[in-house]
Design an enzyme around this catalytic site. Structure first.
Site, PDB file in Angstrom:
ATOM      1  N   ASP A  78       0.775  -1.250   0.000  1.00 35.97           N
ATOM      2  CA  ASP A  78       0.000   0.000   0.000  1.00 35.97           C
ATOM      3  C   ASP A  78       0.806   1.301   0.000  1.00 35.97           C
ATOM      4  O   ASP A  78       1.770   1.421   0.765  1.00 35.97           O
ATOM      5  CB  ASP A  78      -0.858   0.086   1.268  1.00 35.97           C
ATOM      6  CG  ASP A  78      -1.550  -1.196   1.625  1.00 35.97           C
ATOM      7  OD1 ASP A  78      -1.519  -2.132   0.822  1.00 35.97           O
ATOM      8  OD2 ASP A  78      -2.124  -1.250   2.729  1.00 35.97           O
ATOM      9  N   GLU A  91     -10.291  -2.564   4.636  1.00 32.25           N
ATOM     10  CA  GLU A  91      -8.971  -2.020   4.960  1.00 32.25           C
ATOM     11  C   GLU A  91      -8.806  -0.642   4.318  1.00 32.25           C
ATOM     12  O   GLU A  91      -9.553  -0.267   3.415  1.00 32.25           O
ATOM     13  CB  GLU A  91      -7.859  -2.941   4.421  1.00 32.25           C
ATOM     14  CG  GLU A  91      -7.898  -4.345   4.986  1.00 32.25           C
ATOM     15  CD  GLU A  91      -6.765  -5.242   4.464  1.00 32.25           C
ATOM     16  OE1 GLU A  91      -6.161  -5.933   5.282  1.00 32.25           O
ATOM     17  OE2 GLU A  91      -6.485  -5.236   3.244  1.00 32.25           O
TER      18      GLU A  91
END
Ligand code: FRU
Length: 523
Positions: free
Chosen positions: A22, A222
């Protein structure tokens, strides 16, 4: 390293070596775009989670910097990993971390503690606990100091969710102008809940509200992201957009990770989705991207006021992320997307375009051609190479025996076209598609070789417009004005550089094609 290895993205960010996931901490400060990201300094699989760092002046040409937050105890005995989070420039020094007038950059991240321990702050954590912590930098993001006196600053999930301490993560922090407070959005991943916090100083946080579950739930929620934008053509109306990742649980036809969004209002305390953004069945969603490789999308903090929102996503998927055939790195970031809101067919819709300064890498037009009618079958094109941008536009039609059922451009094709990636439109189902079934190496995962699709209706001129960004191992497709996006990795042979048009079952009318070569951002 010269960034010419097989599959090396030429105009997408990838780390020189090792594993990346990420984007974590996108902040613009001092005329520099910072990109922090989940990084394993020790290998090309997930582990030792640290924050890697890269900087850019134009969101295109990146310079990789030293690791910003190195897992505590690395390499022998990791006792704290730095999971996904975000970063802000604390321009008013609300945190007090600034000294001698130097503005602190403050990062907020999830501390993941592999082992139970008593921390320097005297707080105790359990094995596998996830808590939220902060760190600051006084040298423009080069080096960081963790706030050990008090970390973690959000120790436990709010009651009654204390049992969720292993699944409480991903703080996205931003300055909320109207209430003059910092806001952080986190998730209780397994409960499909977003938990919102607020603070005056980035150090002390109070619980503000919770949101969810709504729409698509899947495995976990998430990487929440929350930001505000005006509606184009109605500048006085501003809406808030909540974006979050699901894993697994992406759009229909995908396996693994996906990204959904909600449009609504936020008053500094609670996010309320617009009624037409809540789907009763807990399955359908507003999909941010209809392809398999767009995850953990995060927006920039600190952009000049009045600038649009800019997001970057991880261009990979947890389904096969750790087995993609690249070396010595794994994963790239998406093209930076400039977001806007506009009414399309009566509904406020999120639009994506490449961020404007990013466009500077599209350098030379290599092909421009129009056809009154593209005949049934295939039409050859000059080879556009391995990294290029396509603008393809054609007339929509209803079903008719003489007209095509699908129309596509094949890219990254071998000379016999046994290998090709097709990007096109299905006139019957009214869907854009990316077909990577024969795109190249897919041997590393049995779900990889698939066809992805997204609904798109013709514009007011009854035309379909597609923009396609092709790189050495990816295609990104934006349909219409950017109301649909499809992102997919591909792993073709290095000499698969051919292209052609394919009109199935009949002709496609009034076709306009433009292809521009893309420069490498690394040379
Ligand atoms: C999402 C994610 C986050 C977590 C990070 C760990 O891709 O699972 O929830 O913070 O990756 O690397």
């Amino acid at each position: 390293l010269n960034y010419t290895e097989p599959y090396r993205p030429q105009y997408h960010f990838s780390p020189a070596e090792n594993w990346m996931n990420d984007p974590a901490g996108l902040v613009y400060y001092n005329e520099t775009y910072h990109l922090f990201f989940q990084y394993n300094p020790a290998g090309i699989e997930w582990g030792n989670m640290s924050w890697g760092h890269a900087t850019s002046k134009d969101l295109t040409h990146w310079e990789e910097r030293p690791v910003a937050l190195l897992a505590r105890g690395y390499p022998e005995n990791v006792t704290e990993m730095y999971f996904t989070g975000s970063a802000v420039a604390d321009v008013n020094n609300t945190s007090g971390f600034g000294v001698d007038g130097k503005i602190p950059l403050v990062a907020m991240y999830t501390s993941m503690y592999p082992v139970a321990q008593e921390l320097p702050s005297g707080k105790n954590v359990l094995a596998e606990q996830q808590s939220q912590s902060i760190a600051y930098s006084l040298d423009d993001g080069e080096t960081w100091t963790t706030y050990d006196a008090e970390n973690p600053v959000i120790h436990n999930p709010p009651s009654p969710y204390g049992a969720e301490f292993e699944n409480f993560r991903d703080p996205f922090v931003f300055w909320h102008e109207d209430t003059q407070k910092w806001v952080a959005v986190t998730v209780l991943a397994s409960l499909y809940k977003v938990v919102i916090w607020s603070s005056d100083n980035l150090k002390e946080w109070s619980l503000a509200s919770e949101f969810g579950p709504y729409n698509a739930v899947g495995g976990v929620w998430e990487c929440p992201n929350l930001f505000q934008m005006p509606i184009k053509g109605h500048p006085s109306i501003k809406k808030w957009v909540l974006v979050l990742g699901l894993n697994p649980g992406g759009p229909p036809g995908t396996v693994g990770s996906g990204t959904q969004y909600f449009i609504g209002d936020f008053d500094g305390t609670a996010f309320k989705a617009d009624p037409d953004n809540i789907h009763a069945d807990n399955k359908s969603a507003n999909w941010m991207d209809w392809g398999p490789d767009f995850y953990a999308a995060a927006s920039y903090n600190g952009l000049p006021a009045g600038d649009d929102v800019v997001q970057i996503a991880w261009m990979n998927n947890w389904q096969y992320g750790a087995t993609i055939p690249t070396s010595p790195w794994r994963s790239a970031m998406s093209v930076p997307r400039q977001l806007s809101l506009k009414k399309v067919n009566g509904k406020v819709t999120l639009l994506q375009q490449p961020q404007h300064s990013w466009r500077s890498v599209a350098n030379h037009q290599t092909l421009k051609h129009s056809w009154k009618s593209v005949s049934k079958g295939s039409t050859s094109l000059d080879s556009p190479g391995k990294a290029f941008k396509i603008d393809l536009s054609f007339a929509d039609h209803d079903s008719d025996k003489s007209l095509a059922s699908t129309f596509a451009i094949a890219v990254r094709a071998s000379s016999d076209f046994k290998q090709e990636t097709l990007i096109g439109y299905n006139f019957t189902s009214k869907e854009v598609f990316v077909d990577r079934r024969n795109s190249g190496d897919g041997s590393f995962d049995k779900t990889f070789a698939s066809l992805y699709h997204a609904p798109l209706s013709a514009n007011a001129d009854k035309r379909i417009n597609l923009q396609v960004f092709v790189d050495w191992s990816s295609v990104e497709v934006l349909g219409g004005q950017g109301e649909v996006s499809l992102t997919a990795q591909i792993f073709p042979e290095g000499n698969s550089t051919e292209a052609r048009l394919v009109s199935t079952d009949g002709v496609t009318q009034d076709v306009r094609l433009r292809i521009s070569g893309m420069d490498s951002a690394w040379h």
